[in-house]
Scaffold this motif. Structure first.
Motif, PDB file in Angstrom:
ATOM      1  N   ILE A  49      34.904  49.491  41.230  1.00 28.78           N
ATOM      2  CA  ILE A  49      36.027  48.614  41.558  1.00 28.78           C
ATOM      3  C   ILE A  49      36.200  48.617  43.067  1.00 28.78           C
ATOM      4  O   ILE A  49      36.328  49.677  43.690  1.00 28.78           O
ATOM      5  N   ALA A  50      36.200  47.426  43.667  1.00 28.65           N
ATOM      6  CA  ALA A  50      36.382  47.262  45.105  1.00 28.65           C
ATOM      7  C   ALA A  50      37.841  46.930  45.438  1.00 28.65           C
ATOM      8  O   ALA A  50      38.329  47.248  46.520  1.00 28.65           O
ATOM      9  N   GLN A  51      38.510  46.254  44.531  1.00 30.70           N
ATOM     10  CA  GLN A  51      39.923  45.909  44.684  1.00 30.70           C
ATOM     11  C   GLN A  51      40.554  45.968  43.300  1.00 30.70           C
ATOM     12  O   GLN A  51      39.949  45.540  42.318  1.00 30.70           O
ATOM     13  N   LEU A  52      41.765  46.513  43.232  1.00 31.68           N
ATOM     14  CA  LEU A  52      42.451  46.599  41.955  1.00 31.68           C
ATOM     15  C   LEU A  52      43.900  46.171  42.144  1.00 31.68           C
ATOM     16  O   LEU A  52      44.640  46.762  42.921  1.00 31.68           O
ATOM     17  N   ALA A  53      44.258  45.115  41.446  1.00 32.92           N
ATOM     18  CA  ALA A  53      45.637  44.623  41.445  1.00 32.92           C
ATOM     19  C   ALA A  53      46.136  44.661  40.013  1.00 32.92           C
ATOM     20  O   ALA A  53      45.355  44.560  39.071  1.00 32.92           O
ATOM     21  N   TRP A  54      47.440  44.845  39.844  1.00 33.01           N
ATOM     22  CA  TRP A  54      48.039  44.716  38.523  1.00 33.01           C
ATOM     23  C   TRP A  54      49.509  44.364  38.680  1.00 33.01           C
ATOM     24  O   TRP A  54      50.114  44.587  39.713  1.00 33.01           O
ATOM     25  N   ILE A  71      39.834  49.375  47.627  1.00 32.44           N
ATOM     26  CA  ILE A  71      39.361  50.744  47.421  1.00 32.44           C
ATOM     27  C   ILE A  71      38.152  50.986  48.302  1.00 32.44           C
ATOM     28  O   ILE A  71      37.166  50.235  48.254  1.00 32.44           O
ATOM     29  N   ARG A  72      38.256  52.034  49.124  1.00 33.51           N
ATOM     30  CA  ARG A  72      37.163  52.389  50.035  1.00 33.51           C
ATOM     31  C   ARG A  72      35.937  52.798  49.220  1.00 33.51           C
ATOM     32  O   ARG A  72      36.032  53.631  48.326  1.00 33.51           O
ATOM     33  N   PRO A  73      34.790  52.197  49.526  1.00 36.39           N
ATOM     34  CA  PRO A  73      33.565  52.544  48.787  1.00 36.39           C
ATOM     35  C   PRO A  73      33.121  53.970  49.105  1.00 36.39           C
ATOM     36  O   PRO A  73      33.265  54.419  50.235  1.00 36.39           O
ATOM     37  N   ALA A  81      26.102  38.595  44.785  1.00 33.88           N
ATOM     38  CA  ALA A  81      26.769  37.629  43.904  1.00 33.88           C
ATOM     39  C   ALA A  81      28.238  37.991  43.722  1.00 33.88           C
ATOM     40  O   ALA A  81      29.109  37.117  43.721  1.00 33.88           O
ATOM     41  N   ALA A  82      28.546  39.273  43.582  1.00 28.91           N
ATOM     42  CA  ALA A  82      29.940  39.708  43.438  1.00 28.91           C
ATOM     43  C   ALA A  82      30.707  39.421  44.723  1.00 28.91           C
ATOM     44  O   ALA A  82      31.831  38.916  44.683  1.00 28.91           O
ATOM     45  N   GLY A  83      30.109  39.738  45.866  1.00 28.41           N
ATOM     46  CA  GLY A  83      30.760  39.474  47.142  1.00 28.41           C
ATOM     47  C   GLY A  83      31.053  38.002  47.352  1.00 28.41           C
ATOM     48  O   GLY A  83      32.076  37.643  47.935  1.00 28.41           O
ATOM     49  N   ALA A  91      32.195  46.688  54.723  1.00 31.98           N
ATOM     50  CA  ALA A  91      32.843  46.972  56.005  1.00 31.98           C
ATOM     51  C   ALA A  91      34.357  46.770  55.903  1.00 31.98           C
ATOM     52  O   ALA A  91      35.140  47.610  56.381  1.00 31.98           O
ATOM     53  N   PHE A  92      34.793  45.682  55.279  1.00 30.11           N
ATOM     54  CA  PHE A  92      36.219  45.423  55.104  1.00 30.11           C
ATOM     55  C   PHE A  92      36.859  46.530  54.268  1.00 30.11           C
ATOM     56  O   PHE A  92      37.935  47.037  54.601  1.00 30.11           O
ATOM     57  N   LEU A  93      36.208  46.910  53.179  1.00 28.71           N
ATOM     58  CA  LEU A  93      36.764  47.927  52.292  1.00 28.71           C
ATOM     59  C   LEU A  93      36.847  49.286  52.979  1.00 28.71           C
ATOM     60  O   LEU A  93      37.824  50.024  52.791  1.00 28.71           O
ATOM     61  N   HIS A  94      35.848  49.628  53.785  1.00 24.55           N
ATOM     62  CA  HIS A  94      35.898  50.889  54.537  1.00 24.55           C
ATOM     63  C   HIS A  94      37.088  50.891  55.489  1.00 24.55           C
ATOM     64  O   HIS A  94      37.742  51.912  55.675  1.00 24.55           O
ATOM     65  N   ALA A  95      37.387  49.752  56.091  1.00 23.94           N
ATOM     66  CA  ALA A  95      38.475  49.656  57.063  1.00 23.94           C
ATOM     67  C   ALA A  95      39.860  49.567  56.422  1.00 23.94           C
ATOM     68  O   ALA A  95      40.845  49.968  57.032  1.00 23.94           O
ATOM     69  N   HIS A  96      39.954  49.043  55.197  1.00 24.57           N
ATOM     70  CA  HIS A  96      41.263  48.743  54.619  1.00 24.57           C
ATOM     71  C   HIS A  96      41.595  49.463  53.314  1.00 24.57           C
ATOM     72  O   HIS A  96      42.678  49.251  52.763  1.00 24.57           O
ATOM     73  N   GLY A  97      40.696  50.269  52.798  1.00 21.66           N
ATOM     74  CA  GLY A  97      40.957  50.850  51.489  1.00 21.66           C
ATOM     75  C   GLY A  97      41.106  52.356  51.489  1.00 21.66           C
ATOM     76  O   GLY A  97      40.385  53.051  52.202  1.00 21.66           O
ATOM     77  N   PRO A  98      42.020  52.862  50.656  1.00 23.15           N
ATOM     78  CA  PRO A  98      42.076  54.303  50.426  1.00 23.15           C
ATOM     79  C   PRO A  98      40.970  54.699  49.454  1.00 23.15           C
ATOM     80  O   PRO A  98      40.292  53.830  48.896  1.00 23.15           O
TER      81      PRO A  98
END
Length: 186
Positions: A49-54, A71-73, A81-83, A91-98
């Motif tokens: 999971i790269a992003q999780l909303a609920w 979510i930081r990878p 294809a997913a991207g 890069a975005f996930l590393h910068a913005h995800g816990p």
């Protein structure tokens, strides 16, 4: 042991009478599973999971809470294809995800607190991706025993072009509300 054998298969739609709340998860993933029958411990089989909303709603439709987390990878690649579907990059996930653990703990706590009907546009994928993420985080699978409802399967009764069996979430939203769905992945 397969996922289904381990009790991870979704509860059939329609078994939700009496639920006081709804929880709608929306995971964005690094890809799709290679084999849906592999156990969650099969590391290479299941994407991340790269992003999780609920969002949690009351039975009457009042919004109780909403969550949205990148979510930081840790150690995976993003399938191109997913991207291209959700627009997330490593890069975005590393910068913005816990890390994944605090995010999964929050969802775990909400599932245990609300004991909701879990509703999603492709609940089989959502169910398994959340389940595998609980497994990776060392948490029990709080989805087990909760009823699920798949909006995609519901749309199978609508008229569809021959090439498409179900309506996608954005198509269903457009059809129901007469306007495009904004921020679909959040």
């Amino acid at each position: 042991q397969t996922v289904a054998d381990a009790g991870h298969a979704p509860t059939p739609p329609g078994r939700h009478a009496g639920k006081e709340s709804l929880l709608c998860p929306e995971p964005e993933t690094s890809g799709i599973p290679r084999d849906w029958n592999q156990p969650y411990s099969s590391r290479a089989n299941w994407p991340h999971i790269a992003q999780l909303a609920w969002v949690v709603f009351t039975r009457e439709g009042r919004e109780v809470k909403t969550e949205n987390h990148y979510i930081r990878p840790s150690d995976y690649d993003m399938d191109p294809a997913a991207g291209s579907v959700h627009g997330l990059t490593l890069a975005f996930l590393h910068a913005h995800g816990p890390s994944g653990l605090p995010v999964m703990q929050r969802l775990h706590d909400d599932l245990l607190r609300y004991k909701p009907l879990v509703v999603g546009p492709f609940i089989e994928l959502d169910y398994h991706m959340v389940g595998v993420s609980f497994h990776r985080a060392g948490l029990s699978n709080a989805l087990l025993g909760l009823p699920t409802f798949c909006t995609m399967r519901l749309t199978g009764r609508f008229w569809q072009p021959v090439r498409q069996q179900y309506l996608r979430l954005a198509d269903l939203y457009q059809r129901q509300f007469g306007q495009p769905m904004l921020r679909q992945h959040d």
